[in-house]
Design a protein around this motif. Structure first.
Motif, PDB file in Angstrom:
ATOM      1  N   TYR A 172       0.734  -1.341   0.225  1.00 53.12           N
ATOM      2  CA  TYR A 172      -0.070  -0.013   0.243  1.00 53.12           C
ATOM      3  C   TYR A 172       0.739   1.222  -0.021  1.00 53.12           C
ATOM      4  O   TYR A 172       0.426   2.503  -0.080  1.00 53.12           O
ATOM      5  N   GLY A 173       2.282   1.112   0.169  1.00 57.92           N
ATOM      6  CA  GLY A 173       2.957   2.176   0.086  1.00 57.92           C
ATOM      7  C   GLY A 173       3.335   2.960   1.475  1.00 57.92           C
ATOM      8  O   GLY A 173       3.559   3.975   1.440  1.00 57.92           O
ATOM      9  N   SER A 182      -5.971  -4.411  17.433  1.00 62.92           N
ATOM     10  CA  SER A 182      -4.885  -5.406  17.285  1.00 62.92           C
ATOM     11  C   SER A 182      -4.477  -5.642  15.825  1.00 62.92           C
ATOM     12  O   SER A 182      -3.243  -5.891  15.962  1.00 62.92           O
ATOM     13  N   GLU A 183      -5.128  -4.955  14.858  1.00 65.36           N
ATOM     14  CA  GLU A 183      -4.436  -5.279  13.609  1.00 65.36           C
ATOM     15  C   GLU A 183      -5.556  -4.259  12.669  1.00 65.36           C
ATOM     16  O   GLU A 183      -6.494  -4.021  13.175  1.00 65.36           O
ATOM     17  N   PRO A 184      -4.893  -3.939  11.594  1.00 69.05           N
ATOM     18  CA  PRO A 184      -5.586  -2.838  10.484  1.00 69.05           C
ATOM     19  C   PRO A 184      -6.887  -3.289  10.070  1.00 69.05           C
ATOM     20  O   PRO A 184      -8.013  -2.688   9.963  1.00 69.05           O
ATOM     21  N   SER A 185      -7.209  -4.755   9.907  1.00 67.96           N
ATOM     22  CA  SER A 185      -8.530  -5.255   9.402  1.00 67.96           C
ATOM     23  C   SER A 185      -9.545  -5.096  10.616  1.00 67.96           C
ATOM     24  O   SER A 185     -10.742  -4.952  10.119  1.00 67.96           O
ATOM     25  N   ALA A 186      -9.157  -4.947  11.567  1.00 71.20           N
ATOM     26  CA  ALA A 186     -10.130  -4.744  12.799  1.00 71.20           C
ATOM     27  C   ALA A 186     -10.775  -3.169  12.533  1.00 71.20           C
ATOM     28  O   ALA A 186     -12.136  -2.841  12.546  1.00 71.20           O
ATOM     29  N   LEU A 222      -7.327   4.270   5.203  1.00 72.78           N
ATOM     30  CA  LEU A 222      -7.074   3.198   5.642  1.00 72.78           C
ATOM     31  C   LEU A 222      -7.283   2.260   4.720  1.00 72.78           C
ATOM     32  O   LEU A 222      -8.391   1.334   4.595  1.00 72.78           O
ATOM     33  N   PRO A 223      -6.607   1.921   3.609  1.00 70.79           N
ATOM     34  CA  PRO A 223      -6.769   0.970   2.536  1.00 70.79           C
ATOM     35  C   PRO A 223      -6.632  -0.408   3.015  1.00 70.79           C
ATOM     36  O   PRO A 223      -6.131  -0.957   3.909  1.00 70.79           O
ATOM     37  N   GLY A 224      -7.385  -1.282   2.367  1.00 69.08           N
ATOM     38  CA  GLY A 224      -7.575  -2.596   2.436  1.00 69.08           C
ATOM     39  C   GLY A 224      -8.733  -3.107   1.632  1.00 69.08           C
ATOM     40  O   GLY A 224      -9.720  -2.628   1.208  1.00 69.08           O
TER      41      GLY A 224
END
Length: 453
Positions: A172-173, A182-186, A222-224
């Protein structure tokens, strides 16, 4: 109480707002407290807030609601008693306790939403989304990241703290924000869920433009891949809720919403390929372990359970029982890289939709889906299709089948369905009342109509 009052709810006092925000914060953080050596209190703030909400709205609990919930829990009990190998019963009973807790507090949150003001709930959800965006910006451009990292080290176990920042920089740069989770996906999952429910509850005329703006901010801040689900989640609203209108134009409206939904799906696919091309390339090269553990792997394990344990599956939280089966299925998959580590089976099956079938098998899984649908009907849900579609879509980005997050998704969608249907009833009642004339005056003010002082 007038029809408008019914549609908007009684309104929330300050305590209710605090409890709802606490519940959402618990879902967002996912912090657990170990209450016994084997049973954790997952999403602990949500649990405490849920119990208070259950007491706060105890007068609105109906016997049929409890009967439906009891039926669901009884079937879950039957499923763990039917599962193969009784030596794993203790572990499966732990899962039963956890899912009962999750269903109860999600029901409490449902009661708060349907009895509160629609505008208040929508405002809380939108405010939470904006809080996430602002917080992530501050984390990226100020010293908030250091504070967030220190808090995360305290809140979560060492194995739960996300440490793939280097991979994110390559994909993602930049380092993706975690904002105390706990993590970005949360972060992305909570943002996606809350924004989708806001879309269903908001009464703003330009809410779709705001929703598109939320998607745009999410992609930048918040890319994903989970953000692609935001586009897909607009489709259940358009098809199952947005198209619910009476009159001759109903069929035309439904056809139009289906066409728009298909267009949205097409846009989601294109954006996914453009914005996350590197991750898609990794998946095609067999280098994206995250995607495999979230979708491909769980699906393959579910099909394996249909073959080996079709009646009762692995049992609730039955990963230890099928550990060898999962390893075999993964190793035999062409999409699996043997260099990927499998430290814990539960960590490599992160899709609660497929976990439903893995845990329960084809027979009990189907029975419990029917029971849950009957319960939703008892709660007054107008569109089961909306609830289950939202649940299925978000299931592609989250595991923890027995945890509160999974069932909060379903119950928040159920509450949105109830509130939306109530608003449609109001829209048809109010015009009739508006032109009722003297007869309405006599019904509402009988003493004045009789000439009494």
């Amino acid at each position: 109480m007038t029809a408008r009052d019914n549609a908007s709810g009684e309104g929330l006092n300050a305590l209710d707002v605090v409890l709802i925000v606490t519940f959402l914060l618990g879902l967002y953080l996912g912090v657990s407290l170990q209450i016994t050596s084997t049973i954790p209190l997952t999403c602990a703030p949500s649990g405490l807030a849920g119990l208070f909400l259950l007491w706060r709205w105890r007068d609105r609990i109906e016997p049929r609601h409890l009967a439906g919930l009891l039926l669901v829990v009884t079937l879950y009990l039957g499923s763990i008693l039917s599962a193969t190998d009784i030596s794993f019963l203790s572990k499966r009973f732990t899962g039963l306790v956890q899912i009962t807790y999750s269903l109860v507090i999600a029901y409490a949150f449902f009661l708060a939403i349907i009895n509160g003001s629609r505008d208040q709930i929508a405002a809380i959800l939108l405010a939470f989304c904006l809080f996430i965006i602002v917080g992530c910006l501050l984390e990226a451009h100020t010293g908030l990241r250091d504070i967030s990292d220190r808090v995360r080290e305290v809140l979560y176990n060492a194995g739960q703290v996300y440490d793939a920042d280097r991979r994110d920089e390559l994909l993602y740069g930049k380092v993706r924000p975690k904002l105390f989770t706990s993590e970005p996906s949360a972060v992305t999952f909570a943002y996606t869920q809350f924004a989708a429910v806001w879309l269903a509850l908001s009464r703003w005329r330009l809410k779709f433009l705001v929703y598109v703006a939320l998607i745009g901010m999410g992609v930048v801040v918040l890319p994903g891949p989970t953000l692609v689900l935001m586009l897909l989640l607009a489709c259940p609203y358009l098809v199952f809720l947005g198209g619910e209108r009476g009159g001759r134009a109903r069929a035309t409206r439904i056809i139009g919403t289906v066409a728009i939904s298909l267009l949205v799906v097409g846009i989601a696919v294109v954006l996914g390929k453009v914005l996350f091309a590197e991750r898609l390339a990794d998946f095609e090269r067999g280098k994206d372990a995250s995607f495999f553990y979230r979708f491909t792997g769980p699906m393959l394990v579910a099909f394996d359970m249909f073959h080996k344990h079709p009646v009762a599956g692995a049992g609730l939280t039955g990963e230890p029982f099928i550990a060898n089966d999962v390893t075999t299925v993964y190793m035999n998959s062409a999409a699996f890289d043997s260099a990927w580590r499998i430290p814990k089976i539960a960590d490599v099956i992160t899709n609660y939709f497929w976990l439903h079938w893995i845990y329960l098998g084809l027979v009990w899984g189907s029975l419990i889906l029917v029971a849950l649908s009957l319960w939703l009907r008892q709660l007054g849900v107008s569109s089961l299709a909306f609830c289950w579609t939202v649940w299925l879509i978000l299931g592609q980005a989250s595991g923890s089948y027995v945890g509160p997050k999974t069932w909060a998704v379903l119950m928040m969608a159920a509450a949105a369905s109830v509130v939306h249907a109530r608003s449609l009833q109001t829209a048809t009642v109010e015009p009739a009342e508006r032109y009722a004339g003297p007869s309405l005056l006599r019904r509402r003010f009988p003493r004045l109509a009789r000439g009494s002082p």
